[in-house]
Structures are given as C-alpha cells and as structure tokens.
Design a protein around this motif. Structure first.
Motif, short mmCIF file in Angstrom:
data_model
loop_
_atom_site.label_atom_id
_atom_site.label_comp_id
_atom_site.label_asym_id
_atom_site.label_seq_id
_atom_site.Cartn_x
_atom_site.Cartn_y
_atom_site.Cartn_z
N LYS A 1 0.84 -1.21 0.00
CA LYS A 1 0.00 0.00 0.00
C LYS A 1 0.86 1.25 0.00
O LYS A 1 1.78 1.38 0.79
CB LYS A 1 -0.89 -0.01 1.25
N GLY B 1 -4.59 5.48 -1.02
CA GLY B 1 -5.98 5.07 -1.01
C GLY B 1 -6.33 3.98 -2.02
O GLY B 1 -7.22 3.17 -1.78
N ASP C 1 -6.45 0.61 -0.49
CA ASP C 1 -7.65 0.36 0.33
C ASP C 1 -8.84 0.00 -0.55
O ASP C 1 -9.57 -0.94 -0.26
CB ASP C 1 -7.99 1.61 1.17
N ILE D 1 -3.09 12.77 9.28
CA ILE D 1 -2.35 11.61 8.74
C ILE D 1 -2.34 11.81 7.23
O ILE D 1 -3.41 11.87 6.62
CB ILE D 1 -3.08 10.29 9.04
N ARG E 1 0.07 11.92 3.25
CA ARG E 1 1.28 12.15 2.47
C ARG E 1 1.57 13.63 2.61
O ARG E 1 0.65 14.47 2.51
CB ARG E 1 1.03 11.79 1.00
N LYS F 1 -2.17 17.91 -0.44
CA LYS F 1 -2.87 17.76 0.83
C LYS F 1 -2.91 19.07 1.62
O LYS F 1 -3.34 19.09 2.78
CB LYS F 1 -2.22 16.66 1.66
N LEU G 1 1.15 12.63 11.47
CA LEU G 1 1.82 11.42 11.01
C LEU G 1 1.88 11.49 9.49
O LEU G 1 0.84 11.66 8.84
CB LEU G 1 1.03 10.17 11.44
N GLY G 2 3.07 11.38 8.95
CA GLY G 2 3.14 11.41 7.50
C GLY G 2 4.56 11.35 7.00
O GLY G 2 5.52 11.36 7.77
N GLY H 1 7.03 9.10 8.76
CA GLY H 1 7.06 7.69 8.36
C GLY H 1 5.66 7.19 8.14
O GLY H 1 4.70 7.97 8.15
N TYR H 2 5.56 5.90 7.91
CA TYR H 2 4.27 5.29 7.62
C TYR H 2 3.96 4.31 8.74
O TYR H 2 4.75 3.42 9.03
CB TYR H 2 4.32 4.56 6.27
N ASP H 3 2.85 4.47 9.44
CA ASP H 3 2.56 3.63 10.59
C ASP H 3 1.05 3.39 10.69
O ASP H 3 0.29 4.23 11.17
CB ASP H 3 3.08 4.35 11.85
N LEU I 1 -10.10 9.30 2.09
CA LEU I 1 -10.66 8.28 2.97
C LEU I 1 -10.69 8.75 4.41
O LEU I 1 -11.63 8.49 5.15
CB LEU I 1 -9.80 7.00 2.88
N ASN I 2 -9.65 9.48 4.79
CA ASN I 2 -9.54 9.81 6.21
C ASN I 2 -10.69 10.66 6.73
O ASN I 2 -11.05 10.55 7.90
CB ASN I 2 -8.21 10.50 6.49
N TYR J 1 -13.18 7.95 7.56
CA TYR J 1 -12.75 7.23 8.77
C TYR J 1 -13.02 8.10 9.99
O TYR J 1 -13.54 7.64 11.01
CB TYR J 1 -11.25 6.92 8.76
P1 ADP Z 1 -4.17 9.42 -0.83
O1 ADP Z 1 -4.55 8.12 -1.47
O2 ADP Z 1 -4.26 10.61 -1.76
O3 ADP Z 1 -2.86 9.39 -0.12
P2 ADP Z 1 -6.48 8.99 0.90
O4 ADP Z 1 -7.07 9.78 2.03
O5 ADP Z 1 -7.42 8.57 -0.17
O6 ADP Z 1 -5.25 9.78 0.32
O7 ADP Z 1 -5.85 7.67 1.50
C1 ADP Z 1 -4.73 7.72 2.29
C2 ADP Z 1 -4.63 6.44 3.06
O8 ADP Z 1 -3.27 6.25 3.46
C3 ADP Z 1 -5.42 6.47 4.34
O9 ADP Z 1 -5.82 5.16 4.66
C4 ADP Z 1 -4.40 7.00 5.35
O10 ADP Z 1 -4.70 6.66 6.68
C5 ADP Z 1 -3.16 6.34 4.87
N1 ADP Z 1 -1.92 7.04 5.22
C6 ADP Z 1 -1.37 8.10 4.59
N2 ADP Z 1 -0.18 8.42 5.17
C7 ADP Z 1 0.01 7.54 6.17
C8 ADP Z 1 1.05 7.35 7.14
N3 ADP Z 1 2.13 8.14 7.18
N4 ADP Z 1 0.92 6.33 8.02
C9 ADP Z 1 -0.17 5.54 7.99
N5 ADP Z 1 -1.17 5.67 7.11
C10 ADP Z 1 -1.09 6.66 6.20
#
Ligand code: ADP
Length: 476
Positions: free
Chosen positions: A16, A19, A22, A298, A300, A305, A327-328, A354-356, A381-382, A385
């Motif tokens: 992953k 999004g 997912d 959370i 990128r 964003k 977080l990002g 980082g990614y967590d 998505l967030n 959520y």
């Molecule tokens: P995009 O696909 O444009 O990055 P979305 O909101 O559609 O944005 O989906 C982002 C997904 O990635 C979400 O599930 C979000 O929680 C996750 N995500 C993004 N950055 C991180 C991170 N640093 N750590 C954990 N999950 C992340």
C-alpha cells in the motif's frame, strides 16, 4: 454473476502506498459479497506481505520476458489474487513506483507495460487459467494500457477505467512507443499521445468503455482546466461515459472492533473515546489534558494535501489552545519545516515521520478533529474514517471532501446533519478562520456531542458503492 478482472498496482494488506490499495481491498470484497466472481491481478513485488498460501498457476511469454503467474487469496475473503511474477521488473522490496530518494524508477514504462500485457493475457483466457473476464476493471495510470491494447483484440471484454488521482498520469518520452512496441494506431493525439509524450492514463480515458472516478464532485472537477491537467477536453468529450462513485470504507476502520486503539467505543459509549485521547497524548509526549482540542493529521506530506497551507499559518495556529499530532511522510522540505516546528513547540505539536498503520488508527480514535485541507481530493478516505470515529473532519470544499462532509452551520446543527467543518478558499486565512471556529465550538460540549453522533451515524459502507459499480458493469 460476472467474472470481473480487477487490475491494480497495489492492494492492502499486501502492498500500500495510498488510497488505491484500500479500494483494491474493499471493493472486490464488496463485489464478491454480491455474488460476482472477482479476481485481482497485481505485480509480484518482492516486498508483498502475503499470509495465504501461494501456488504457481502458469508460465507464459511476453516479448522476451518469461512471466510466471502465481495465485493467492486476499485475506479474509474469497477473492483470488493473481501475481504477475517477472523478477527483473518487480523484485523490489520498497515502494512500487519510486526509489528510496523518491525518484521514479527509470524503467516504470516497461514495468507497467508488461504488467498490462500480462493482465490482457489473463482477460483473454490466454494465460492458462481457464478463465475469461466478462469485465476488466482497471485503476490509475499503471493499468492505462489495458483498455488501449485490449481495444485492438478480437472479441475483447468491455473495460472500466477508474481514475483515483488524475495528478499521476504515467507520462513518458515519446520514444518509448518503439521500446514498448505500441501499435501505431494507438499513437495519435486521440489515443496515447500527449504533447509528443506517451500518456498511460490516456489509454484508460480514451479507450475504456466507461470511466469512473471516486467522487461525483471530482468527476466535475477534472473537466476543468484547473484540475484537468490538459486532459479536461478529452474528459468533457467523454463525459457521457464518466461517472463519479464515492468510495466506501470497510470494517478495518471501526472503533467498536479496532484492535489498534486503546479502548473500543461506539456511538453509545462515546465517553470511552477519551481513553484514546489520553493514549494518544501519552504516545506523542504531549501534556495529558482532556479539555484541550486535539487536532490529528495523517497524510502524504505533499502540496495536494495542503501541507504548505498549514505551514503558512502554523505559527499563528499554535497560539490557539490546541494540540496537534501529525503522522506522514513525503516532501523533504515539508518534513524539515514540520520537524523544526515540533522542536520549537514540544507541548503543542508532535510529529511522527514515516508510515505507521497502527498509529494512524490511534490518531483517528484519539483526536477530536482531523485536519484535511486538500487543494484537490479525488475522494479521500480519512475524512470518512474520522466521521466513523466521531473525530470531526476539517476539510476544504473540493472533490470527495465536498461530497462527504456537511459543514456545521446554524441550520445543519438544528437539523442534525452537520458532520464536520468545511471551508472554500485554498488560503491560509480561510484555514485559520475555520480552526478558530472549531476551537470556539469545542467549548459547547452538547453541540459537539451531537455533531459526533451525526458523523458516526453516516453510512459509508461499501455496499451502495459496489451496487453502483455493478450498475456500470451491466451497462457495458
Ligand atoms: P491518498 O490516497 O491521496 O494518499 P487517501 O485519504 O485517499 O489519500 O488515503 C490515504 C490512506 O493512506 C489512508 O488510509 C491513510 O490513513 C493512509 N496514510 C497516509 N499516510 C500515512 C502514514 N504516514 N501512516 C499511515 N497511514 C497513512
């Protein structure tokens, strides 16, 4: 029952980056629950996190490359996954598209062209699987050559192409057409050519029978010069075949059963949410205080964003009575600036680069509000959520954010439809004014609680989105 080949370059939990992964997990499951036979096809990256058994199904040639097809299952589902194994292209353990420095791999065109050709062999029942697709559903530029090349086949199955983010187009030097052996009839400006370059995403937009994108507002947004990246003309031309279907979210994001959070809760036990706030403040070394507005983010860390917008007003924002957890990862310049802010404001701002995945869940559960000031957002998505976790989203009115968050206004408070905070202008001033509005409203716990209840009761399940996709499949 239809046989649907779902062609995608990433799927959670195997791999992953955003999004798309997912959606590639949830939509096939939701389709399969309605009785469709869905098969995923993805590249066999070295770093895939596979838990189910893997078996070898077949071996075939694409040009000079030998492709091995492996089969496994999507966890917790009856959806099969075919893995396109071609080690010289996919035996990488990091990000599927970029190297550790964030630069696109030099052979991405060849890598994803091979992936597309392998998907076509499967769709046409030439891959030794005894399975022919009724519909081929492709996603984003990595799969754009599928509708284009498939259109040249005799008796090809119909195709749907979903745009998850038009900003990523798969643009390559025009000379690649020869390297990739793309047939000349595909190379016109009506086809894959884009200002002397080859555009993979145009393969999807120009040749698919139906084009979908991940929210109704984004379907409109991409038909404008501002968000069409030069493809708005083609998208307007094809707008009878273009439809926006909002993504759903699935039960991996449900505060009642989420294994990553400190205490599970539901709309009926909302008071338990504060245990998560405490855990979050503790995790981030912030003063534990249940009365201060805790903002979560959370993302990128990229301009899309709105991170630059946040940075532009962060000094002033931090004078408000708030805490902010981020977080990002992403743009190195943004990361550096955020790190400096965090060092200078240890009691208010805390940053994890980082990614967590686990921490992402705790942030959704523990924060009071979730900040998502995107400049554009295909679906997002967030913000969904967040609503499910009673964490009110603060969003800009664009794309899927506009379709899924109802602004808090006197009228929406009284008719109990408010679910978050929405602002229009992509400016620091507008963002700051909205945060002020949120801080003020946070002082009215009864109203706040009602908005949380409204948000938690919204139905963002995949069921209705899956039905809309089936409708699209039926039309073609
Ligand atoms: P995009 O696909 O444009 O990055 P979305 O909101 O559609 O944005 O989906 C982002 C997904 O990635 C979400 O599930 C979000 O929680 C996750 N995500 C993004 N950055 C991180 C991170 N640093 N750590 C954990 N999950 C992340």
């Amino acid at each position: 029952m239809k046989k649907i080949l779902f062609v995608t370059s990433e799927v959670y939990p195997l791999i992953k980056t955003g999004g798309l992964a997912d959606v590639s997990n949830s939509l096939p499951k939701a389709l399969s629950q309605t009785g469709q036979d869905v098969k995923l096809v993805i590249p066999n990256y070295h770093g895939l996190k596979i838990t189910a058994p893997v078996i070898e199904r077949s071996l075939f040639k694409i040009g000079t490359h030998t492709v091995r097809l492996l089969e496994t299952m999507l966890p917790d589902s009856d959806v099969g996954i075919w893995l396109v194994d071609c080690p010289e292209y996919f035996d990488i353990s990091g990000n599927p598209y970029v190297d550790f420095a964030g630069n696109a791999y030099g052979n991405n065109a060849e890598r994803f062209a091979l992936f597309c050709r392998a998907a076509i062999e499967i769709a046409m029942n030439r891959a030794g699987l005894d399975w022919t697709a009724d519909v081929v559903h492709c996603h984003d530029w990595q799969t754009g050559l599928v509708p284009a090349l498939l259109s040249l086949e005799y008796k090809c199955p119909p195709t749907v192409f979903t745009i998850h983010n038009l900003a990523y187009q798969g643009l390559f030097n025009g000379l690649m057409a020869a390297t990739l052996q793309l047939p000349s009839q595909l190379l016109s400006p009506d086809g894959l050519e884009f200002f002397s370059m080859i555009s993979f995403i145009k393969g999807g937009i120009a040749y698919a029978d139906k084009i979908t994108t991940v929210s109704p507002t984004y379907a409109q947004d991409i038909q404008t010069a501002e968000l069409g990246y030069g493809l708005e003309g083609l998208l307007v031309y094809r707008n009878q075949d273009l439809i926006g279907i909002i993504n759903g979210i699935d039960d991996d994001w449900n505060p009642q059963i989420d294994p990553f959070i400190a205490k599970n809760y539901s709309v009926d036990t909302l008071a338990d949410k504060k245990e998560n706030k405490k855990a979050l403040q503790t995790h981030f070394n912030l003063p534990v205080d249940e009365n201060i507005l805790l903002i979560g983010l959370i993302s990128r860390l990229v301009e899309q964003k709105g991170i630059d917008m946040i940075l532009g007003c962060l000094s002033e924002m931090l004078t408000f009575p708030i805490q902010f957890v981020l977080l990002g990862s992403g743009d190195k310049g943004f990361e550096k600036q955020l790190r400096e802010f965090a060092q200078a404001n240890p009691n208010k701002l805390s940053l994890t680069l980082g990614y967590d995945e686990a921490l992402a869940h705790l942030i959704e559960a523990g924060a009071d509000v979730f900040l998502m000031p995107s400049r554009f957002e295909p679906c997002g998505l967030n913000q969904m959520y967040s609503q499910r976790y009673g964490t009110l989203p603060i969003v800009r009115k664009t794309g899927g954010l506009a379709d899924t968050v109802v602004d808090t206004l006197p009228s929406t408070i009284s008719d109990k439809t408010a679910t978050g905070f929405v602002f229009n202008e992509a400016s620091e001033g507008a963002l700051l004014e909205t945060i002020k509005r949120v801080v003020m409203l946070y002082g009215f716990p009864e109203i706040w609680h009602q908005i949380q209840v409204n948000a938690m009761n919204v139905d963002f399940s995949w069921k209705s989105s899956a039905e809309q996709y089936i409708d699209v499949y039926s039309k073609i």
